[in-house]
Design an enzyme around this catalytic site. Sequence first.
Site, PDB file in Angstrom:
ATOM      1  N   LYS A  37       0.848  -1.205   0.000  1.00  0.00           N
ATOM      2  CA  LYS A  37       0.000   0.000   0.000  1.00  0.00           C
ATOM      3  C   LYS A  37       0.879   1.250   0.000  1.00  0.00           C
ATOM      4  O   LYS A  37       1.734   1.411   0.868  1.00  0.00           O
ATOM      5  CB  LYS A  37      -0.912   0.026   1.223  1.00  0.00           C
ATOM      6  CG  LYS A  37      -1.784   1.291   1.293  1.00  0.00           C
ATOM      7  CD  LYS A  37      -2.829   1.202   2.384  1.00  0.00           C
ATOM      8  CE  LYS A  37      -2.390   1.726   3.714  1.00  0.00           C
ATOM      9  NZ  LYS A  37      -2.249   3.190   3.793  1.00  0.00           N
ATOM     10  N   ASP A  64      -3.480   4.172  -2.194  1.00  0.00           N
ATOM     11  CA  ASP A  64      -4.448   4.633  -1.181  1.00  0.00           C
ATOM     12  C   ASP A  64      -4.483   6.160  -1.168  1.00  0.00           C
ATOM     13  O   ASP A  64      -3.949   6.799  -0.269  1.00  0.00           O
ATOM     14  CB  ASP A  64      -4.008   4.060   0.178  1.00  0.00           C
ATOM     15  CG  ASP A  64      -4.891   4.491   1.334  1.00  0.00           C
ATOM     16  OD1 ASP A  64      -6.045   4.890   1.093  1.00  0.00           O
ATOM     17  OD2 ASP A  64      -4.420   4.418   2.482  1.00  0.00           O
ATOM     18  N   LYS A  66      -7.497   7.929  -1.713  1.00  0.00           N
ATOM     19  CA  LYS A  66      -8.834   8.347  -1.238  1.00  0.00           C
ATOM     20  C   LYS A  66      -9.347   9.557  -2.014  1.00  0.00           C
ATOM     21  O   LYS A  66      -9.594  10.632  -1.441  1.00  0.00           O
ATOM     22  CB  LYS A  66      -8.794   8.672   0.262  1.00  0.00           C
ATOM     23  CG  LYS A  66      -8.367   7.514   1.147  1.00  0.00           C
ATOM     24  CD  LYS A  66      -8.474   7.880   2.625  1.00  0.00           C
ATOM     25  CE  LYS A  66      -8.043   6.768   3.548  1.00  0.00           C
ATOM     26  NZ  LYS A  66      -6.585   6.502   3.551  1.00  0.00           N
ATOM     27  N   ASP A  69     -13.754  14.369  -5.059  1.00  0.00           N
ATOM     28  CA  ASP A  69     -13.815  15.618  -5.823  1.00  0.00           C
ATOM     29  C   ASP A  69     -15.056  15.540  -6.700  1.00  0.00           C
ATOM     30  O   ASP A  69     -15.876  14.633  -6.528  1.00  0.00           O
ATOM     31  CB  ASP A  69     -12.518  15.755  -6.665  1.00  0.00           C
ATOM     32  CG  ASP A  69     -12.124  17.215  -6.898  1.00  0.00           C
ATOM     33  OD1 ASP A  69     -13.016  18.002  -7.293  1.00  0.00           O
ATOM     34  OD2 ASP A  69     -10.949  17.551  -6.703  1.00  0.00           O
ATOM     35  N   THR A 124     -12.115   6.149  10.715  1.00  0.00           N
ATOM     36  CA  THR A 124     -12.206   5.667  12.106  1.00  0.00           C
ATOM     37  C   THR A 124     -11.790   6.748  13.102  1.00  0.00           C
ATOM     38  O   THR A 124     -12.040   6.622  14.290  1.00  0.00           O
ATOM     39  CB  THR A 124     -11.350   4.405  12.321  1.00  0.00           C
ATOM     40  OG1 THR A 124     -10.064   4.637  11.775  1.00  0.00           O
ATOM     41  CG2 THR A 124     -11.984   3.195  11.685  1.00  0.00           C
ATOM     42  N   ARG A 215       3.153  -1.536  10.671  1.00  0.00           N
ATOM     43  CA  ARG A 215       4.278  -1.676  11.601  1.00  0.00           C
ATOM     44  C   ARG A 215       4.584  -3.085  12.087  1.00  0.00           C
ATOM     45  O   ARG A 215       5.776  -3.398  12.258  1.00  0.00           O
ATOM     46  CB  ARG A 215       4.079  -0.706  12.775  1.00  0.00           C
ATOM     47  CG  ARG A 215       4.284   0.737  12.332  1.00  0.00           C
ATOM     48  CD  ARG A 215       3.663   1.738  13.257  1.00  0.00           C
ATOM     49  NE  ARG A 215       2.209   1.705  13.179  1.00  0.00           N
ATOM     50  CZ  ARG A 215       1.398   2.523  13.827  1.00  0.00           C
ATOM     51  NH1 ARG A 215       1.910   3.439  14.621  1.00  0.00           N
ATOM     52  NH2 ARG A 215       0.090   2.435  13.686  1.00  0.00           N
TER      53      ARG A 215
HETATM   54  O1  C5P Z   1       1.109   0.223  11.161  1.00  0.00           O
HETATM   55  P1  C5P Z   1      -0.341  -0.107  11.085  1.00  0.00           P
HETATM   56  O2  C5P Z   1      -0.631  -1.579  10.900  1.00  0.00           O
HETATM   57  O3  C5P Z   1      -1.138   0.489  12.207  1.00  0.00           O
HETATM   58  O4  C5P Z   1      -0.804   0.614   9.732  1.00  0.00           O
HETATM   59  C1  C5P Z   1      -2.147   0.611   9.319  1.00  0.00           C
HETATM   60  C2  C5P Z   1      -2.289   1.353   8.024  1.00  0.00           C
HETATM   61  O5  C5P Z   1      -3.680   1.452   7.723  1.00  0.00           O
HETATM   62  C3  C5P Z   1      -1.732   2.786   8.016  1.00  0.00           C
HETATM   63  O6  C5P Z   1      -1.275   3.070   6.694  1.00  0.00           O
HETATM   64  C4  C5P Z   1      -2.970   3.609   8.346  1.00  0.00           C
HETATM   65  O7  C5P Z   1      -2.892   4.912   7.833  1.00  0.00           O
HETATM   66  C5  C5P Z   1      -4.065   2.808   7.655  1.00  0.00           C
HETATM   67  N1  C5P Z   1      -5.401   3.003   8.222  1.00  0.00           N
HETATM   68  C6  C5P Z   1      -5.700   2.733   9.538  1.00  0.00           C
HETATM   69  N2  C5P Z   1      -6.970   2.925  10.019  1.00  0.00           N
HETATM   70  C7  C5P Z   1      -7.924   3.375   9.209  1.00  0.00           C
HETATM   71  C8  C5P Z   1      -7.652   3.641   7.868  1.00  0.00           C
HETATM   72  C9  C5P Z   1      -6.363   3.448   7.410  1.00  0.00           C
HETATM   73  O8  C5P Z   1      -4.835   2.302  10.299  1.00  0.00           O
HETATM   74  N3  C5P Z   1      -9.132   3.507   9.669  1.00  0.00           N
END
Ligand code: C5P
Length: 239
Positions: A37, A64, A66, A69, A124, A215
């Site tokens: 992503k 990603d 999003k 427009d 979220t 992560r």
């Molecule tokens: O490191 P981690 O597993 O928390 O990363 C989750 C990814 O999903 C990040 O790129 C974050 O911006 C994205 N994301 C999220 N929650 C959302 C929408 C997107 O964690 N509601």
Amino acid sequence: MNKTSDNPRVIVALDFPDGEQARQFVARLTPGTCRLKIGKELFTREGPTLVRAFVEQGHDVFLDLKFHDIPNTVAQACSAAASLGAWMINVHTSGGLKMMAAAREALDASADQRPLLIGVTVLTSMSAEDLRETGIDVTPEQQVLRLAALAQKAGLDGVVCSPREASVLRDRFGSGFTLVTPGVRPQGAALDDQTRVMTPGAAVRDGAHYLVIGRPVTRAADPVAALAAINAEIQAAIA
Ligand code: C5P
């Protein structure tokens, strides 16, 4: 190597500050063991070159960005993303039915293989109070269902959702409606800034098709082993 199948469920979030770090990390991954992503930060710094490079290496890329427009602008942006070879792209469902339908039509008309078109419903990070301030007086859960229904009507392939929403959305919209879930943590992994998480196995059992995981893989001492363990958990859950 831990090639999972022809349908890897993990989308690794490349939340790196620059392209060089992302490139070095991706060089360790075998296409077919995960998808990638690229979000707004990395894309804004590195542009389409990085997307093309990963696609040429055989990786499936979820771009990603999003989009949100007027319909014509979103449609053109979706065509541009398709021409980069993106495997999955997304738009904000709150852009409305006409905007989403224009995005779908533009992708159907593009000569390239059509990327999956996914909708973002309620971020979220938005509470009920945040929604009220924007004039939306229903709960976030009600708004998610309303926007997901609109997305399906417009011909989108699915939505991004919390793993906690997956079973409700699967029951409402069917297993053909693709659910993409962040907020996933293997048992015992650091939560980082995620609060309400689910394990990879539980998320796919609840109906999530693709898991966005950053992560726990990108910051692991051995990212390939971390990914292999997550893939094994997913395979066991869907076997
Ligand atoms: O490191 P981690 O597993 O928390 O990363 C989750 C990814 O999903 C990040 O790129 C974050 O911006 C994205 N994301 C999220 N929650 C959302 C929408 C997107 O964690 N509601």
